[in-house]
Write an enzyme that holds these catalytic residues in place. Structure first.
Site, PDB file in Angstrom:
ATOM      1  CB  CYS A  27      -0.970  -0.003   1.181  1.00 25.10           C
ATOM      2  SG  CYS A  27      -2.246  -1.263   1.010  1.00 25.10           S
ATOM      3  CG  HIS A  71     -14.348   9.481  -9.016  1.00 25.21           C
ATOM      4  ND1 HIS A  71     -15.564   9.169  -8.438  1.00 25.21           N
ATOM      5  CD2 HIS A  71     -14.089   8.506  -9.915  1.00 25.21           C
ATOM      6  CE1 HIS A  71     -16.021   8.065  -8.983  1.00 25.21           C
ATOM      7  NE2 HIS A  71     -15.147   7.631  -9.879  1.00 25.21           N
ATOM      8  CD  GLU A 113      -8.073   1.261   3.284  1.00 29.23           C
ATOM      9  OE1 GLU A 113      -7.708   2.441   3.454  1.00 29.23           O
ATOM     10  OE2 GLU A 113      -7.413   0.269   3.657  1.00 29.23           O
TER      11      GLU A 113
END
Length: 127
Positions: A27, A71, A113
């Protein structure tokens, strides 16, 4: 029914990308998530039978959270490391005063998440 106190919950989704700073796993690279956000509000049932109109709650979350993060690349928006935990705390802080203006309490948020990983913030955690 008037005068009783209830919790109501509305669920939202948004898509964002981020990478984790000071992290050695995969990540650390840029990646994205479809987050699921559950917002729970507590308040008295009014004369009209509502705690808060779901449409009004939708507008509050859209204006104060979703329009900002949907976004978007979270690392460009925030000075904090955009972990699920930090993002959840930011969402809490953004919603708390807006929900209070409606005569209700922000009782809980759950921020997913991934389909199997989420954080929960309860009102008593923030007192």
């Amino acid at each position: 029914m008037k005068g009783r106190t209830l919790n109501i919950t509305k669920t939202f989704t948004f898509d964002s990308a981020h990478h984790l700073n000071n992290y050695s796993g995969k990540c650390k690279n840029i990646h994205g998530h479809t987050y699921k956000l559950e917002v729970t509000v507590k308040g008295p049932v009014a004369e009209n039978g509502l705690v808060i109109d779901f449409h009004d709650l939708n507008d509050i979350v859209e204006k104060n959270v979703l329009s900002y993060v949907d976004h978007k690349y979270l690392n460009d928006l925030f000075e904090f490391n955009p972990t699920c935990e930090n993002l959840g705390l930011w969402i809490w802080d953004e919603l708390l005063p807006e929900i209070a203006k409606e005569g209700c309490c922000l009782e809980k948020i759950v921020l997913w998440e991934t389909p199997t990983s989420y954080i929960t913030i309860n009102r008593e955690d923030t007192l």
